[in-house]
Design a protein around this motif. Sequence first.
Motif, PDB file in Angstrom:
ATOM      1  N   MET A  26      21.727 -13.559  -8.604  1.00 46.13           N
ATOM      2  CA  MET A  26      21.759 -13.053  -9.962  1.00 46.13           C
ATOM      3  C   MET A  26      22.816 -13.772 -10.806  1.00 46.13           C
ATOM      4  N   THR A  27      23.952 -14.112 -10.197  1.00 47.12           N
ATOM      5  CA  THR A  27      24.989 -14.863 -10.899  1.00 47.12           C
ATOM      6  C   THR A  27      24.475 -16.242 -11.282  1.00 47.12           C
ATOM      7  N   ILE A  28      23.796 -16.902 -10.355  1.00 48.18           N
ATOM      8  CA  ILE A  28      23.228 -18.222 -10.638  1.00 48.18           C
ATOM      9  C   ILE A  28      22.198 -18.128 -11.756  1.00 48.18           C
ATOM     10  N   LEU A  29      21.332 -17.117 -11.708  1.00 50.61           N
ATOM     11  CA  LEU A  29      20.330 -16.933 -12.758  1.00 50.61           C
ATOM     12  C   LEU A  29      20.998 -16.686 -14.107  1.00 50.61           C
ATOM     13  N   ASN A  30      22.064 -15.883 -14.105  1.00 50.29           N
ATOM     14  CA  ASN A  30      22.768 -15.567 -15.349  1.00 50.29           C
ATOM     15  C   ASN A  30      23.436 -16.785 -15.972  1.00 50.29           C
ATOM     16  N   ASN A  31      23.688 -17.814 -15.184  1.00 47.69           N
ATOM     17  CA  ASN A  31      24.363 -19.012 -15.686  1.00 47.69           C
ATOM     18  C   ASN A  31      23.404 -20.177 -15.916  1.00 47.69           C
ATOM     19  N   THR A  32      22.106 -19.925 -15.887  1.00 48.03           N
ATOM     20  CA  THR A  32      21.111 -20.979 -16.081  1.00 48.03           C
ATOM     21  C   THR A  32      20.328 -20.689 -17.352  1.00 48.03           C
ATOM     22  N   PHE A  33      20.294 -21.663 -18.264  1.00 45.52           N
ATOM     23  CA  PHE A  33      19.576 -21.499 -19.531  1.00 45.52           C
ATOM     24  C   PHE A  33      18.205 -22.166 -19.481  1.00 45.52           C
ATOM     25  N   HIS A  34      18.134 -23.375 -18.935  1.00 41.22           N
ATOM     26  CA  HIS A  34      16.874 -24.092 -18.698  1.00 41.22           C
ATOM     27  C   HIS A  34      16.910 -24.608 -17.267  1.00 41.22           C
ATOM     28  N   GLY A  35      15.864 -24.386 -16.511  1.00 35.90           N
ATOM     29  CA  GLY A  35      15.816 -24.934 -15.163  1.00 35.90           C
ATOM     30  C   GLY A  35      15.117 -24.016 -14.197  1.00 35.90           C
ATOM     31  N   ASN A  36      15.445 -24.170 -12.922  1.00 34.81           N
ATOM     32  CA  ASN A  36      14.856 -23.292 -11.916  1.00 34.81           C
ATOM     33  C   ASN A  36      15.820 -23.085 -10.762  1.00 34.81           C
ATOM     34  N   VAL A  37      15.583 -22.002 -10.048  1.00 36.36           N
ATOM     35  CA  VAL A  37      16.358 -21.654  -8.860  1.00 36.36           C
ATOM     36  C   VAL A  37      15.360 -21.474  -7.724  1.00 36.36           C
ATOM     37  N   ALA A  38      15.545 -22.234  -6.649  1.00 40.80           N
ATOM     38  CA  ALA A  38      14.658 -22.157  -5.489  1.00 40.80           C
ATOM     39  C   ALA A  38      15.384 -21.449  -4.357  1.00 40.80           C
ATOM     40  N   LEU A  39      14.721 -20.466  -3.771  1.00 37.62           N
ATOM     41  CA  LEU A  39      15.253 -19.694  -2.644  1.00 37.62           C
ATOM     42  C   LEU A  39      14.420 -20.072  -1.420  1.00 37.62           C
ATOM     43  N   ILE A  40      15.062 -20.671  -0.431  1.00 36.68           N
ATOM     44  CA  ILE A  40      14.368 -21.195   0.740  1.00 36.68           C
ATOM     45  C   ILE A  40      14.493 -20.206   1.899  1.00 36.68           C
ATOM     46  N   TYR A  41      13.353 -19.888   2.509  1.00 34.65           N
ATOM     47  CA  TYR A  41      13.288 -18.922   3.605  1.00 34.65           C
ATOM     48  C   TYR A  41      12.833 -19.597   4.890  1.00 34.65           C
ATOM     49  N   GLN A  42      13.524 -19.342   5.988  1.00 34.94           N
ATOM     50  CA  GLN A  42      13.106 -19.795   7.312  1.00 34.94           C
ATOM     51  C   GLN A  42      13.391 -18.691   8.306  1.00 34.94           C
ATOM     52  N   ASP A  43      12.488 -18.495   9.220  1.00 39.86           N
ATOM     53  CA  ASP A  43      12.627 -17.449  10.235  1.00 39.86           C
ATOM     54  C   ASP A  43      12.944 -16.094   9.610  1.00 39.86           C
ATOM     55  N   GLY A  70      23.330 -18.908 -19.988  1.00 39.24           N
ATOM     56  CA  GLY A  70      22.433 -18.085 -19.187  1.00 39.24           C
ATOM     57  C   GLY A  70      21.373 -17.224 -19.813  1.00 39.24           C
ATOM     58  N   LEU A  71      21.008 -16.205 -19.076  1.00 42.13           N
ATOM     59  CA  LEU A  71      19.910 -15.320 -19.450  1.00 42.13           C
ATOM     60  C   LEU A  71      20.230 -14.524 -20.698  1.00 42.13           C
ATOM     61  N   LYS A  72      19.198 -14.243 -21.460  1.00 37.50           N
ATOM     62  CA  LYS A  72      19.339 -13.432 -22.676  1.00 37.50           C
ATOM     63  C   LYS A  72      19.714 -12.002 -22.294  1.00 37.50           C
ATOM     64  N   GLU A  73      20.347 -11.309 -23.226  1.00 39.80           N
ATOM     65  CA  GLU A  73      20.812  -9.934 -22.964  1.00 39.80           C
ATOM     66  C   GLU A  73      19.673  -8.974 -22.672  1.00 39.80           C
ATOM     67  N   ASN A  74      18.490  -9.230 -23.225  1.00 41.62           N
ATOM     68  CA  ASN A  74      17.380  -8.291 -23.050  1.00 41.62           C
ATOM     69  C   ASN A  74      16.601  -8.509 -21.752  1.00 41.62           C
ATOM     70  N   CYS A  75      17.122  -9.326 -20.848  1.00 41.66           N
ATOM     71  CA  CYS A  75      16.468  -9.575 -19.565  1.00 41.66           C
ATOM     72  C   CYS A  75      16.595  -8.336 -18.669  1.00 41.66           C
ATOM     73  N   ASP A  76      15.492  -7.946 -18.052  1.00 42.02           N
ATOM     74  CA  ASP A  76      15.449  -6.777 -17.176  1.00 42.02           C
ATOM     75  C   ASP A  76      15.936  -7.168 -15.778  1.00 42.02           C
ATOM     76  N   LEU A  77      17.253  -7.160 -15.570  1.00 36.67           N
ATOM     77  CA  LEU A  77      17.823  -7.609 -14.293  1.00 36.67           C
ATOM     78  C   LEU A  77      17.371  -6.773 -13.096  1.00 36.67           C
ATOM     79  N   PRO A  78      17.329  -5.435 -13.193  1.00 32.36           N
ATOM     80  CA  PRO A  78      16.809  -4.673 -12.042  1.00 32.36           C
ATOM     81  C   PRO A  78      15.351  -5.026 -11.734  1.00 32.36           C
ATOM     82  N   GLY A  79      14.573  -5.285 -12.765  1.00 30.49           N
ATOM     83  CA  GLY A  79      13.181  -5.687 -12.569  1.00 30.49           C
ATOM     84  C   GLY A  79      13.079  -7.053 -11.909  1.00 30.49           C
ATOM     85  N   VAL A  80      13.976  -7.960 -12.289  1.00 33.54           N
ATOM     86  CA  VAL A  80      14.009  -9.297 -11.689  1.00 33.54           C
ATOM     87  C   VAL A  80      14.360  -9.187 -10.214  1.00 33.54           C
TER      88      VAL A  80
END
Length: 127
Positions: A26-43, A70-80
């Motif tokens: 969530m901290t990383i998302l809050n500090n990103t204005f344009h781009g993407n965040v990839a979460l890698i899962y193994q096992d 980062g993210l706009k104030e009206n972003c639904d963080l619990p929903g994210v």
Amino acid sequence: MLPKENKTVTKSKKTSISPCAMDQIMTILNNTFHGNVALIYQDSRLVQIERNEKIRPAELKGKSCELPQGLKENCDLPGVRARILEAFENMEYGQVVIVIKEGRIIQIDRTEKQRFAALVGLYGDGI
């Protein structure tokens, strides 16, 4: 002696992300204005977080050249949070990519990889 019941227990694999890792995401998302965040899962566990941020020179503010924050104030963080956890349900291998444009999460992509034990390569590696 009572006969033993023959119960087949089906175990569905539910995956989760630790609260500490989710806070970091969530901290990383809050500090990103344009781009993407990839979460890698193994096992069935989160093993890596990748951040790719795009900087557009036209959006640099004034003489100080500050980047938009980062993210706009009206972003639904619990929903994210809920959507991210939902994307990882029952995933063993794969990734979830969260796309951010102009401080808004516009898309969450889920890519699941299947591993097959019977399909082994020449040197013991998978597909």
